[in-house]
Enzyme design. Structure first.
Site, mmCIF file in Angstrom:
data_model
loop_
_atom_site.group_PDB
_atom_site.id
_atom_site.type_symbol
_atom_site.label_atom_id
_atom_site.label_comp_id
_atom_site.label_asym_id
_atom_site.label_seq_id
_atom_site.Cartn_x
_atom_site.Cartn_y
_atom_site.Cartn_z
ATOM 1 N N THR A 196 0.730 -1.227 -0.207
ATOM 2 C CA THR A 196 -0.020 0.250 -0.050
ATOM 3 C C THR A 196 0.651 1.602 -0.287
ATOM 4 O O THR A 196 2.105 1.500 0.654
ATOM 5 C CB THR A 196 -1.091 -0.058 1.249
ATOM 6 O OG1 THR A 196 -1.689 -1.256 0.868
ATOM 7 C CG2 THR A 196 -1.899 1.014 1.072
ATOM 8 N N THR A 246 -0.438 1.414 7.039
ATOM 9 C CA THR A 246 -0.627 0.730 6.069
ATOM 10 C C THR A 246 0.013 -0.528 6.987
ATOM 11 O O THR A 246 0.913 -0.829 8.614
ATOM 12 C CB THR A 246 0.755 -0.018 5.338
ATOM 13 O OG1 THR A 246 1.234 -0.755 4.600
ATOM 14 C CG2 THR A 246 2.647 0.718 5.706
HETATM 15 N N1 ASP Z 1 -3.171 -2.048 4.826
HETATM 16 C C1 ASP Z 1 -4.277 -2.618 3.698
HETATM 17 C C2 ASP Z 1 -5.217 -3.236 3.975
HETATM 18 O O1 ASP Z 1 -5.724 -3.639 4.408
HETATM 19 C C3 ASP Z 1 -2.582 -3.194 3.231
HETATM 20 C C4 ASP Z 1 -1.709 -2.779 3.194
HETATM 21 O O2 ASP Z 1 -1.238 -1.720 4.046
HETATM 22 O O3 ASP Z 1 -0.498 -3.727 2.600
HETATM 23 O O4 ASP Z 1 -6.138 -2.967 2.783
#
Ligand code: ASP
Length: 326
Positions: A196, A246
């Site tokens: 992300t 994230t």
């Molecule tokens: N936080 C994001 C989600 O759960 C994924 C990520 O940060 O890689 O959709």
């Protein structure tokens, strides 16, 4: 006047064996984004415009998990989501379930600026995108070979890929079971976990802003919404700080992580890095996530409790850093 500052991330939870060339590519992209942000802030572009600009850049490049390069649903499609928030008036916009919008963060910005709402999802968000005339692409544009490979592996394991749960000891920690032959991180496979993206900035007027954009988790259920579009969970900005998170969305949502950083600054009087450390320690399950933050006085901070986080920082006093590991 206060000093401007900017922080950018390309996701928490990094394969410890990620090839050097791949690490360098990610660092170069983060550096390019920081330089873009620095020159915008030096030219007095507002924090809200800066975070949108930088996240657009990250969405357009397929290296990370947002826009082109987004993680795929169980049906092999992308469903992207994003949010943006401005400390000025605590205005915000968010979108989920996008399948055609080239830059989800800009649609979130339009929800904030041009709609009476703060969050639009799925067909309603797509209709709004058409009305606004934003750039759109076929779903195929967003899908990369790496991600198709990752999806196949995830489906063979019947697992949603929590790619930030890096197995440092056994496979148990990545949720695949101790005996699983699957090794998502490091491994015998040529596909790498996408991550992300997010950006936080404070301009020289002391205006804070934050934006986060993602394809979510690989092999997620159709319709799953994570933390990234949720104001207060994955993204938050107010007159004390701006935060972008994230990691495992479900854990970030439970901890209302982004808002907690602002809350402990406001109510406990903690400084930015202290607040970040407190929240990571007290509000987040171990091994799950990370975040970047800026304060209205021009400080930058970062915290994570998983292996690695792609990140970069710069501030008006000349400080600049791009890092992946602790
Ligand atoms: N936080 C994001 C989600 O759960 C994924 C990520 O940060 O890689 O959709």
């Amino acid at each position: 006047m206060v000093g401007w500052a900017i922080a950018v991330h390309g996701g928490a939870g990094v394969d410890p064996n990620l090839p050097t060339q791949r690490q360098e590519q990610a660092k170069q992209l983060l550096t390019r984004c920081l330089n873009l942000g620095i020159s915008a802030l030096r030219s007095n572009v507002s924090a809200i415009d800066v975070v949108e600009l930088i996240v657009r850049e990250l969405e357009t490049d397929p290296i990370f998990n947002s826009g082109r390069g987004s993680a795929l649903t169980e049906k092999g499609k992308v469903e992207m989501e994003a949010s943006i928030m401005d400390s000025l008036g605590r205005r915000c916009g968010a979108v989920s379930g996008l399948t055609t919008v080239k830059n989800p963060v800009s649609l979130a910005r339009l929800v904030m600026d041009k709609s009476p709402h703060s969050y639009l999802a799925f067909s309603g968000a797509e209709d709004f995108a058409k009305q606004m005339g934003v750039e759109r692409e076929e779903n195929e544009y967003f899908i990369t070979e790496d991600n198709l490979g990752m999806l196949k592996i995830a489906q063979e394991a019947n697992s949603i890929v929590f790619d930030y749960r890096i197995p440092t000891i056994g496979y148990e920690s990545c949720g695949l079971g101790a005996e699983s032959p699957l090794r998502m991180n490091g491994l015998p496979i040529n596909f790498y976990s996408p991550e992300t993206v997010g950006c936080v900035a404070v301009d020289s007027q002391g205006r804070c802003a934050a934006a986060t954009s993602t394809g979510g988790l690989m092999n997620k259920k159709t319709g799953r919404i994570g933390d990234s579009p949720l104001i207060g969970a994955g993204t938050y900005a107010c007159d004390v700080c701006g935060v972008s998170c994230t990691g495992e969305g479900e854990a970030i949502i439970r901890g209302t992580l982004a808002r907690e950083v602002a809350a402990v600054m406001e109510y406990k009087g903690l400084g930015l890095q202290e607040a970040v450390d407190f929240v990571i320690k007290e509000r987040l399950d171990d091994g799950k996530a990370g975040l970047i933050a800026v304060s209205k006085t021009g400080e930058v901070a970062c915290g994570f409790n998983c292996v690695g986080m792609f990140r970069g920082f710069a501030s008006e006093d000349g400080f600049m850093e791009v890092a992946i590991w602790e």
